[in-house]
Scaffold this active site. Structure first.
Site, PDB file in Angstrom:
ATOM      1  N   GLU A 109       0.823  -1.214   0.000  1.00  0.00           N
ATOM      2  CA  GLU A 109       0.000   0.000   0.000  1.00  0.00           C
ATOM      3  C   GLU A 109       0.857   1.265   0.000  1.00  0.00           C
ATOM      4  O   GLU A 109       0.332   2.363  -0.073  1.00  0.00           O
ATOM      5  CB  GLU A 109      -0.919   0.004   1.237  1.00  0.00           C
ATOM      6  N   ASP A 132     -12.100  -4.709  -2.680  1.00  0.00           N
ATOM      7  CA  ASP A 132     -13.051  -5.828  -2.669  1.00  0.00           C
ATOM      8  C   ASP A 132     -14.406  -5.341  -2.181  1.00  0.00           C
ATOM      9  O   ASP A 132     -14.536  -4.204  -1.732  1.00  0.00           O
ATOM     10  CB  ASP A 132     -12.533  -6.933  -1.735  1.00  0.00           C
TER      11      ASP A 132
HETATM   12  N1  ADE Z   1      -9.422  -4.045   3.920  1.00  0.00           N
HETATM   13  C1  ADE Z   1      -9.622  -4.324   2.621  1.00  0.00           C
HETATM   14  N2  ADE Z   1     -10.723  -5.071   2.453  1.00  0.00           N
HETATM   15  C2  ADE Z   1     -11.238  -5.263   3.698  1.00  0.00           C
HETATM   16  C3  ADE Z   1     -12.350  -5.974   4.197  1.00  0.00           C
HETATM   17  N3  ADE Z   1     -13.168  -6.630   3.368  1.00  0.00           N
HETATM   18  N4  ADE Z   1     -12.570  -5.970   5.532  1.00  0.00           N
HETATM   19  C4  ADE Z   1     -11.730  -5.317   6.365  1.00  0.00           C
HETATM   20  N5  ADE Z   1     -10.647  -4.647   5.948  1.00  0.00           N
HETATM   21  C5  ADE Z   1     -10.407  -4.615   4.631  1.00  0.00           C
END
Ligand code: ADE
Length: 253
Positions: A17, A222
């Site tokens: 990141e 996501d």
């Molecule tokens: N960081 C990136 N995706 C995430 C997720 N689904 N839940 C918690 N932290 C995250």
């Protein structure tokens, strides 16, 4: 862009990141403290200290407190990825927090659900000026840089045709959200929640307690659903650092 921070602390959880930023720094020096490497130096036109917090609220809080107490940063930015919790937010979009909440805080019935005990608040507002500078850097990135920093193949695979920049509530907790029901419960608890991650709310609390302005910018990796573990891994390996690098460079330039 003109910059108004004497010394900026830049935190990410994972090296993917933040990759590339340290290479860009001049007059670097690195110090290890509490198992974290803090690299100080000049990033474009800004005095910065870059550090990887690792994952979770405790890790992030310890890192933010060290940045403030030991490295004398005057402003803090957290940059990383997040899972989307709102239908309007897609993979590849950018969310800049206007406020953060710790969605796993629960000291009820002693204190109201989500309220940080003895602070009397659940939400932490990010610094307006820093947030607006990040929004502007993110918008310029999407409009001008995206085509240059990502391969055609990655843009196609991740469907990054026209990513959008959002401003709103981010929720943090020591939990990777990867289940539709869990995500929907969070949405019911916080109807305006745009994204979830695992550090921002902790950094926000520490910065609030020390009176240090902060902001959080997250690229969506996501959908916080069943596909999240796979999508997260792919996105973090191939895309995340390109976003962070270009946006922070614009912020500090
Ligand atoms: N960081 C990136 N995706 C995430 C997720 N689904 N839940 C918690 N932290 C995250």
């Amino acid at each position: 862009m003109t910059v108004g921070f004497p010394r900026l602390g830049i935190i990410s959880a994972l090296h993917q990141e933040q990759a590339g930023l340290i290479d860009l720094m001049h007059n670097k020096s690195t110090l290890t403290r509490g198992m974290r490497e803090y690299t100080s130096g000049r990033l474009e036109n800004t005095d910065t200290v870059c550090v990887l917090s690792r994952i979770g609220k405790v890790a992030a809080a310890a890192t933010a407190a060290t940045l403030i107490e030991h490295f004398d940063v005057t402003h803090v930015v957290f940059t990383g990825v997040a899972g989307a919790t709102d239908e309007s937010v897609q993979v590849g979009d950018i969310v800049v927090a206007d406020a953060l909440v710790q969605h796993d805080m629960n000291a009820s019935p002693l204190f109201p659900r989500f309220e940080i005990p003895l602070l009397g608040q659940s939400h932490f507002a990010s610094d307006l000026s820093l947030t607006e500078q990040l929004l502007s850097a993110a918008q310029s990135f999407v409009e001008q840089d995206l085509g240059n920093v990502l391969s055609e193949q990655d843009r196609m695979q991740f469907r990054l045709e026209r990513p959008r920049v959002h401003r709103g509530l981010i929720g943090s907790g020591d939990e990777f959200i990867h289940n539709r029901d869990r995500r929907e419960l969070l949405r019911r608890q916080f109807p305006d929640l745009l994204a979830v991650e695992m550090e921002g709310g902790a950094v926000a609390q520490v910065c609030f307690e020390f009176g240090v302005p902060f902001a959080v910018i997250r690229t969506i990796s996501d959908g916080a659903n069943e596909g999240a573990p796979h999508d997260f891994m792919q996105f973090i390996e191939r895309v995340a650092s390109r976003y962070a690098f270009a946006i922070v460079r614009r912020l500090c330039g």
